[in-house]
Scaffold this motif. Structure first.
Motif, short mmCIF file in Angstrom:
data_model
loop_
_atom_site.label_atom_id
_atom_site.label_comp_id
_atom_site.label_asym_id
_atom_site.label_seq_id
_atom_site.Cartn_x
_atom_site.Cartn_y
_atom_site.Cartn_z
N GLU A 217 -15.63 -41.12 25.89
CA GLU A 217 -15.49 -40.91 27.32
C GLU A 217 -16.43 -39.79 27.76
N ARG A 218 -16.99 -39.93 28.95
CA ARG A 218 -17.89 -38.90 29.50
C ARG A 218 -17.20 -38.19 30.66
N TRP A 219 -17.20 -36.85 30.60
CA TRP A 219 -16.57 -36.04 31.63
C TRP A 219 -17.59 -35.05 32.18
N CYS B 297 -12.04 -23.43 22.00
CA CYS B 297 -12.21 -24.87 22.16
C CYS B 297 -13.65 -25.16 22.54
N MET B 298 -14.02 -26.41 22.41
CA MET B 298 -15.27 -26.90 22.96
C MET B 298 -14.99 -27.33 24.40
N LEU B 299 -16.00 -27.78 25.10
CA LEU B 299 -15.75 -28.45 26.37
C LEU B 299 -14.86 -29.66 26.09
N SER B 300 -13.77 -29.78 26.82
CA SER B 300 -12.80 -30.83 26.51
C SER B 300 -11.86 -31.01 27.69
N THR B 301 -11.07 -32.07 27.64
CA THR B 301 -10.02 -32.25 28.61
C THR B 301 -8.73 -31.62 28.07
N SER B 302 -7.67 -31.71 28.84
CA SER B 302 -6.39 -31.16 28.40
C SER B 302 -5.87 -31.84 27.14
N LEU C 254 -13.45 -25.91 32.94
CA LEU C 254 -14.90 -25.93 33.15
C LEU C 254 -15.40 -27.30 33.56
N LEU C 255 -14.51 -28.29 33.59
CA LEU C 255 -14.89 -29.64 33.97
C LEU C 255 -14.73 -29.86 35.48
N ALA C 256 -15.43 -30.86 35.98
CA ALA C 256 -15.31 -31.20 37.40
C ALA C 256 -13.93 -31.77 37.70
N GLU C 257 -13.31 -32.42 36.72
CA GLU C 257 -11.95 -32.92 36.84
C GLU C 257 -11.34 -33.03 35.46
N GLY D 51 -2.60 -32.77 33.32
CA GLY D 51 -3.17 -31.87 32.33
C GLY D 51 -2.57 -30.49 32.42
N PHE D 52 -3.14 -29.57 31.65
CA PHE D 52 -2.68 -28.19 31.67
C PHE D 52 -2.94 -27.56 33.04
N VAL D 53 -2.11 -26.60 33.38
CA VAL D 53 -2.25 -25.88 34.64
C VAL D 53 -2.97 -24.56 34.38
N PHE D 54 -4.01 -24.29 35.14
CA PHE D 54 -4.74 -23.01 35.08
C PHE D 54 -4.47 -22.28 36.39
N ALA D 55 -3.72 -21.19 36.30
CA ALA D 55 -3.37 -20.43 37.50
C ALA D 55 -3.15 -18.98 37.12
#
Length: 328
Positions: free
Chosen positions: A10-12, A280-285, A308-311, A316-320
């Motif tokens: 998959e490409r993100w 981590c590397m660049l990744s999704t949740s 760091l991703l556009a979506e 996914g995880f919450v960053f706040a």
């Protein structure tokens, strides 16, 4: 019981650019593995370790090659065999974590409980990465990150003009805690002197100052700041070799080859009296979910890949407020 295993790339897209000393990325390709026992499906994600020659494509090929061996097995035996059939890296990480996820779902238990944690994982302060750039750009990026609530910033450095970059970030985010990642670029520098100068700016840790394989350059170096191995450290077997030179290690599941080895790595580091960072590397949740379990006992947490991703993936995880949380 037999398994059905599938894998895909998959490409993100990245939000803007992710820039380190080795280059820039505008997207990340991740390997996603799905393992089914007929009733449940476990998922795992891996990001290729590019500096070791991995690509999403050759990681996919690694997984596909061993499917005939794994699919006739049960979940536990498949996870045991994966440790021997694949080298440490993103392919094994995606498979290993998918098998952990499947075992947890089949048992009706969360992964953290199967991994031996005594309590539900709590929200953690995570670093937010400030990409390498001109000092003014990094200052602006730091100010933006601080305004978003990130209180721990990780700066990518390059071995040239680093003091000016860190000073600029400090100006842009004066209240933030700072750690730096030299990305192997300080091999030609007086490391103790560099560390001492950055300590005056409030930096609290230095990641991988020397090239992997040249760790002995740190012999006798009296750094006023803890020095943490990243590219030099992949598995538990590396800890004894690195302990004379480093104060800590950075555990990344893609390097270690999955949650199974990451847990062993954390145990080995603790036994050696070393500090622990979980990154981590660049990744999704999906990619940081198992790492979040390991990070519960870490000194520094750097699980900002999805931020760091556009979506990100749904739910996914919450960053706040500078925290990463599994709470929805």
């Amino acid at each position: 019981m037999s398994l059905r295993i599938s894998a895909a790339i998959e490409r993100w897209p990245v939000a803007g650019q992710f820039i380190i000393a080795r280059g820039a990325k505008t997207y990340v390709d991740v390997l996603v593995v799905a393992v089914s026992d007929g009733s449940h499906v476990g998922l795992g994600e891996g990001t290729a370790i590019y500096y070791r020659g991995e690509t999403a494509e050759n990681c996919l090929a690694q997984v596909e090659t061993i499917l005939p061996v794994l699919e006739p097995l049960d979940t536990d035996e498949a996870r045991k065999q994966v440790q021997f059939l694949l080298p440490a890296g993103a392919a094994r990480n995606a498979l290993d974590c998918a098998l952990w996820d499947l075992a947890a779902k089949a048992a009706g238990q969360p992964v953290w409980r199967l991994a031996g944690l005594l309590a539900q994982p709590r929200p953690l302060t995570t670093a937010f990465t400030i990409s390498l750039g001109d000092a003014a750009v990094m200052e602006a990026d730091a100010a933006k990150a601080a305004a978003q609530g990130f209180s721990l910033l990780k700066l990518k450095l390059t071995g040239e003009g680093d003091y000016a970059r860190v000073a600029a970030v400090k100006s842009g985010a004066p209240e933030a805690r700072l750690i730096v990642d030299a990305n192997e670029s300080w091999g030609h520098l007086d490391i103790a002197a560099e560390a001492a100068s950055l300590a005056t700016l409030g930096v609290e840790m230095i990641e991988q100052p020397v090239p992997a394989g040249q760790d002995s350059l740190l012999a006798g170096v009296r750094s006023p700041l803890p020095v943490v191995a990243d590219e030099s450290c992949h598995s538990a077997a590396d800890v004894a070799r690195l302990a004379p030179y480093y104060d800590g290690i950075n555990i990344k599941l893609d390097k270690a080859g999955g949650l199974t080895e990451a847990l062993k790595l954390a145990e080995a580091a603790e036994a050696a009296g070393m500090k622990i960072m979980v990154g981590c590397m660049l990744s999704t949740s999906l990619g940081i979910a198992p790492a979040f379990c390991v990070a519960q006992g870490a000194d520094w947490v750097d699980l900002d890949g999805p931020a760091l991703l556009a979506e990100d993936r749904p739910d996914g995880f919450v960053f706040a407020d500078g925290m990463v949380s599994a709470d929805k």
